[in-house]
Design an enzyme around this catalytic site. Sequence first.
Site, mmCIF file in Angstrom:
data_model
loop_
_atom_site.group_PDB
_atom_site.id
_atom_site.type_symbol
_atom_site.label_atom_id
_atom_site.label_comp_id
_atom_site.label_asym_id
_atom_site.label_seq_id
_atom_site.Cartn_x
_atom_site.Cartn_y
_atom_site.Cartn_z
ATOM 1 C CB THR A 386 -2.460 -4.427 4.793
ATOM 2 O OG1 THR A 386 -2.447 -4.981 3.550
ATOM 3 C CG2 THR A 386 -2.452 -3.121 4.950
ATOM 4 C CB THR A 404 -0.511 -3.210 2.107
ATOM 5 O OG1 THR A 404 -0.315 -4.549 1.851
ATOM 6 C CG2 THR A 404 -0.676 -2.664 0.561
ATOM 7 C CG ASP A 428 -5.071 -5.226 -4.294
ATOM 8 O OD1 ASP A 428 -5.257 -6.495 -4.140
ATOM 9 O OD2 ASP A 428 -4.366 -4.485 -3.644
ATOM 10 N N GLY A 478 -6.109 -6.369 6.396
ATOM 11 C CA GLY A 478 -7.099 -7.777 6.170
ATOM 12 C C GLY A 478 -7.569 -7.801 4.805
HETATM 13 O O1 DON Z 1 -5.010 -2.822 -1.015
HETATM 14 C C1 DON Z 1 -5.862 -3.744 -0.657
HETATM 15 O O2 DON Z 1 -6.724 -3.834 -0.550
HETATM 16 C C2 DON Z 1 -4.831 -5.024 -0.306
HETATM 17 N N1 DON Z 1 -3.453 -5.063 -1.177
HETATM 18 C C3 DON Z 1 -4.605 -5.049 1.118
HETATM 19 C C4 DON Z 1 -4.007 -6.313 1.656
HETATM 20 C C5 DON Z 1 -4.082 -6.582 2.854
HETATM 21 O O3 DON Z 1 -4.953 -6.000 3.793
HETATM 22 C C6 DON Z 1 -3.267 -7.707 3.260
HETATM 23 N N2 DON Z 1 -3.621 -8.207 4.585
HETATM 24 N N3 DON Z 1 -4.257 -9.034 4.678
#
Ligand code: DON
Length: 575
Positions: A386, A404, A428, A478
Site C-alpha cells: 500500500t 492501495t 479485505d 502494511g
Molecule cells: O485496507 C487495508 O487495510 C489493506 N488493503 C491494506 C493493504 C496494505 O497495506 C498492503 N501492504 N502490505
Amino acid sequence: MKYLVNIRFLSYFLFVFFIFSAQSCNPSAARLPIQSSKKSIASKAMVVSAHPLATKIGLEVMKQGGNAVDAAVAVQFALAVVYPGAGNIGGGGFMIIRTKDGSTDALDFREMAPAAAHRNMYLDADGNVIKGLSLDGHRAAGVPGSVAGMFAAHERYGKNKDISALIAPAFRLAQKGFSISQQEATRLNKFQDAFTKLNTTTPVFVNKKGWKSNDLLRQKELAQTLQAIMDRGTAGFYEGPVADKIVAEMAAGKGIITHQDLKNYEAKWRKPISMPYKDYEVISMPPPSSGGIALAQLLEIASHYPIKSWGFQSVNSSHLIAEAERRVYADRAEHLGDSDFYPVPQKNLLDPAYLRKRMKSYKPSAVSSSEELSAGSFAPPESEETTHFSIVDAEGNAVSITTTLNASYGSKTVVTGAGFLLNNEMDDFSSKPGTPNFYGLIGAEANAIEAGKRMLSSMTPTIVTKDKNLFMVLGTPGGSTIITSVFQTILNVVEYDMGMAEAVAKPRFHHQWLPDQIYYEEGALGEVTIKGLEKLGHQTKLRESIGRVDAILVRADGTLEGGADPRGDDHAEGF
Ligand code: DON
C-alpha cells in the site's frame, strides 16, 4: 472538463520537461533513478512519499502556488505511474485533511463491492473459502475509488482551479516513461508469472528478459486513460471508453463490475476520529477503516501506563503494547465494518471506561489467556504494497493519504487498453466468519460482503496536533500492521523524544490477537526484551520488514522535518 494549460503551471511543465529532456540528452543519466533522501528539514513545505519523482511533483505544485490538496492530487496520480505496485487509479484509499485554520475532514475513497457481490461469493459448495478467488484476477476487484476521491478532494479544498494541470505530470511520466529502481525491478520480476496468468492480454509489466534497475517503464495505455480523465473529469474514468474497457475486461475474466457500478461510485466525506492523547490530539480515519478507532483505543490504553519511564522496547513497554494490541484487534474482528451497513459501536469502543475494563485482565507479569482463540495461523505477507504520503504546505494545510490496490500490484490484472491495474480489495471483506484473509485478519458479520458495501480497512492516515497546532502527519502501508506501526511511530516521537526520520526508521513489532504471536523486524526489541517477553509467555517471531512510514514533524522551532522510510525508495523533500 477541457484540458487547458494554466500559465501558472507553465514552469511546472518545464520542470517535468527538464526531467525528460535530461533523460533523452544523456542516455546514461536517463537510466539513473533519482536518489531518495530519508530526512529533510525545510521551513515552508514538505512532501514525503514512496517515490522521489512523486515527491518532487508534489513540491513543484506547491512552489507554483498550489496548496497541500493540489499537491496530494498530483502525487496520487504520479504514484499511479511511478509506483504501480500500490500507487493507483484502479484502487482506493483514505485522506485526512487539516486546514491552516484547524478544521479537519476525512475523505473515504475506498473501493465498493459491486452490486452483484454477495456474502458467499468466494465459497465453494461446501461453504469453504476458494483459495485465491478474492485475491487473484478479475473477481477480486472492488469498484475503484481513487479517481472520484481526488476530484472530490480537489473540488472541496483545491486552490488551483485546473485539476488537469495536476494530472499532467503523471500523464507525461506514463507517456515518456521513467527509469525504475532496483526495488521496483525486483518487485516486478517477482510477479511475472502472475501478470501472465491473470491477464487476458500481455500487460506492459511483463518483460521476458526480466526487469533490471534503470530500465525504462513506459505506460502508453495508462497515459491515454489519464488523458481521458484530464479531458472529461471523473466521467473520463467512470463512464465512456475507459468504463467500457473495464466492463469488457470483466467479461473476459469472470469479473462482476458493471457500468452501473462504476457510475454509482462516489467518494464520501466522513467525520474524522479525533481523540486526545496527553497534550496531543490525534485525528484519524473512521470506518470503513478500522485504523482511527483502533489507534484511538491503543493510545487511550497506553496513556495510563508509564511507558516512557519503562523505556523504548523494554520488556514492560513491549508487553503492555502487545497486550493492548491483542485486545484492540479482537474488537476489530468482531465490531468493525462499513458503518453505512453495520451499526459499528464506535462510541462504546472509544469509551475510556470500556477500555479500562478491557485491560482489567492485563497482568504485568504474564500473557493473557488465549483460550477463546480459534483461527489458524498465517504466513505474514512479504510485501508492503500500500502506500502512504504526507504533505504540509506553506500556509500550514496538511494532508495525510494512504492508498492501495491491496496486495502488490493488486489483483495483477491490468485493464486491457486502459493500462491500469485493478485492486484485489475484496479480500479485505470477511469471506467467511473466522477464516483469516491475506493479512491473517478474521472478521464476522460486521465485515461480511454486501452489494455496495466498503470492505474494512486498516489504513490509518493520521494527523497529530499539539496545543492546537499542527504537530505530525503520518501513515504507512502494511496491511494489518498499519495500525501498530502508526501507533509506535507516534510513541517514538511523543514518548521517546525521537525526531521524525529516526522515529520512522526504528524497527517495529506487531501483535494482532490472532495468530497469538509477537512479530518483530530485524533489530526490533533486542535480545534481552525478546527473552523477557518469552519468559512472560509470549511467542515471538522474526518477520520481513513492517511498514513504510512516511511522515512530517513540525519541530519546536517551526521547521518541518520529513522522515522517509529507509525500508523503501521513499523520499522526503521540502523547501
Ligand atoms: O485496507 C487495508 O487495510 C489493506 N488493503 C491494506 C493493504 C496494505 O497495506 C498492503 N501492504 N502490505
